[in-house]
Design an enzyme around this catalytic site. Structure first.
Site, PDB file in Angstrom:
ATOM      1  N   THR A 174       0.791  -1.290   0.052  1.00 18.27           N
ATOM      2  CA  THR A 174       0.041  -0.016   0.000  1.00 18.27           C
ATOM      3  C   THR A 174       0.817   1.032  -0.087  1.00 18.27           C
ATOM      4  O   THR A 174       1.698   1.356   0.966  1.00 18.27           O
ATOM      5  CB  THR A 174      -1.096  -0.035   1.208  1.00 18.27           C
ATOM      6  OG1 THR A 174      -1.723  -1.051   1.224  1.00 18.27           O
ATOM      7  CG2 THR A 174      -1.822   1.155   1.174  1.00 18.27           C
ATOM      8  N   MET A 294       1.091  -2.581   4.153  1.00 16.65           N
ATOM      9  CA  MET A 294       0.386  -3.323   5.454  1.00 16.65           C
ATOM     10  C   MET A 294       1.030  -4.673   5.659  1.00 16.65           C
ATOM     11  O   MET A 294       1.809  -5.240   4.783  1.00 16.65           O
ATOM     12  CB  MET A 294      -1.106  -3.667   5.049  1.00 16.65           C
ATOM     13  CG  MET A 294      -1.861  -2.231   5.305  1.00 16.65           C
ATOM     14  SD  MET A 294      -2.109  -1.696   6.891  1.00 16.65           S
ATOM     15  CE  MET A 294      -2.818  -3.077   7.784  1.00 16.65           C
ATOM     16  N   ASP A 297       4.893  -8.907   4.935  1.00 19.95           N
ATOM     17  CA  ASP A 297       5.456  -9.441   3.863  1.00 19.95           C
ATOM     18  C   ASP A 297       6.774  -9.131   3.733  1.00 19.95           C
ATOM     19  O   ASP A 297       7.201  -7.826   3.686  1.00 19.95           O
ATOM     20  CB  ASP A 297       4.719  -9.301   2.622  1.00 19.95           C
ATOM     21  CG  ASP A 297       4.992 -10.443   1.609  1.00 19.95           C
ATOM     22  OD1 ASP A 297       5.691 -11.324   1.992  1.00 19.95           O
ATOM     23  OD2 ASP A 297       4.934  -9.988   0.412  1.00 19.95           O
TER      24      ASP A 297
END
Length: 354
Positions: A174, A294, A297
């Protein structure tokens, strides 16, 4: 908990009703109003002062892009675009990111998607996340001219020299299209390393993103193709729906794309899978970058990279991250060598270039 106020902008009454029903199921969101076109949206923003907007791209009188531009210049509010998957729709989505949109959701079947329930959870998650973005982090005007950075004397002096070939790997989510633009447009065409990129984005949109970044960067930016040998001075963006990995061959490092392996951390492509792949390379020194997004990862992949002892890791700072999740997770795992504001990341990368 105080609910975040949502303004829904769409010319279709059916879509407005459907989006409202989805978002109203979230305990943290409250739909406070609707707008039927871009001009109406500008007026409703003044009237309702929402915390977050969902904005259809294609509307009569004034489309979503024109409305977004006015809103970002006059009353900046986190905005999630609803986009079609047509060529024009994907191109408009990239333009929306340049104007200041936080995120987007791809409609599964055109302007009026009767099957919008397929992306219900994604829409709720992205609107919830966008509603938490600080207004100060919405940059109203950006878009560098890449050639102004061609003179390498503008770069800081090299602080550490390595002897092996270099490979740059970037992971983001994001807020990533804006962040990638800020970083890639600063890198000179003479950069002595290939660049591999994972941006969380669905199929179809990554090609438009690569093309748009290519037009404003000195380096070449392209969507990665399976089987190609990566070259210095070129950035390879993982296609949506495919994990991006590389393997060593006699000809050089070869791209391997995989749309069979399941998603990781809810994503395909996954940053973890890219970082884990390059951690296995024996004759390459890696510079890994994790930016806004977000979740976490990339962190597990960075752990494997650092275990090899031939990597440097740069994380975007909290100050400039649209969403601080991915950089924060990497920093808390103690695998980051440098924490940099977005505007300094390219310069930090160049410190390791010969």
């Amino acid at each position: 908990m105080k609910k975040r106020k949502v303004l829904i902008v769409d010319d279709s009454a059916f879509m407005r009703k459907l989006v409202k029903s989805f978002l109203s199921s979230s305990p943290s969101l409250e739909v406070i109003g609707f707008a039927r076109n871009g001009q109406d949206a500008i007026e409703k923003v003044k009237e309702y002062q929402p915390d977050v907007i969902t904005m259809d791209v294609e509307m009569p009188k004034m489309n979503g892009l024109k409305a977004l531009k006015v809103i970002m210049e006059e009353y900046p509010i986190p905005t999630v675009m609803l986009s079609s998957t047509t060529d024009e729709g994907t191109e408009n989505t990239m333009k929306a990111f340049e104007i200041g949109a936080i995120d987007f959701v791809a409609k599964p079947s055109g302007t009026i998607s009767l099957d919008l329930d397929k992306i219900k959870d994604e829409l709720i998650d992205k609107v919830e996340n966008a509603s938490k973005v600080q207004i100060s982090k919405i940059i109203k005007h950006y878009g560098h001219k890449a050639n102004q950075f061609e003179n390498k004397t503008n770069m800081p002096p090299i602080v550490e020299k390595w002897n092996k070939e270099k490979l740059i790997c970037i992971g983001t989510s994001t807020g990533g299209p804006r962040a990638l633009q800020e970083v890639l447009t600063v890198l000179p065409s003479s950069i002595n390393a290939p660049i591999l990129i994972v941006q969380h984005m669905p199929a179809g949109f990554t090609k438009s993103l690569a093309q748009r970044l290519n037009t404003i960067s000195s380096i070449e930016v392209k969507e990665a193709e399976s089987g190609e040998i990566i070259k210095k001075g070129i950035a390879y963006l993982a296609p949506g729906g495919y994990h991006l990995t590389v393997e060593e061959t006699m000809e050089g490092l070869k791209v391997v794309l995989d749309n069979i392996k399941p998603s990781r951390n809810g994503h395909r492509p996954s940053v973890d899978i890219l970082f884990e792949s390059v951690s296995k390379l024996l004759n390459v020194q890696k510079i890994a970058v994790v930016m806004t997004g977000m979740g976490s990862d990339g962190t597990k992949g960075l752990v494997k990279l650092k275990q090899k002892g031939d990597s440097k890791v740069i994380a975007e700072s909290k100050e400039t991250s649209i969403v601080y999740g991915m950089p924060k997770a990497a920093i808390e795992a103690n695998v980051v060598d440098h924490v940099e504001k977005l505007g300094n990341i390219a310069h930090s990368v160049m410190k390791y270039m010969p």
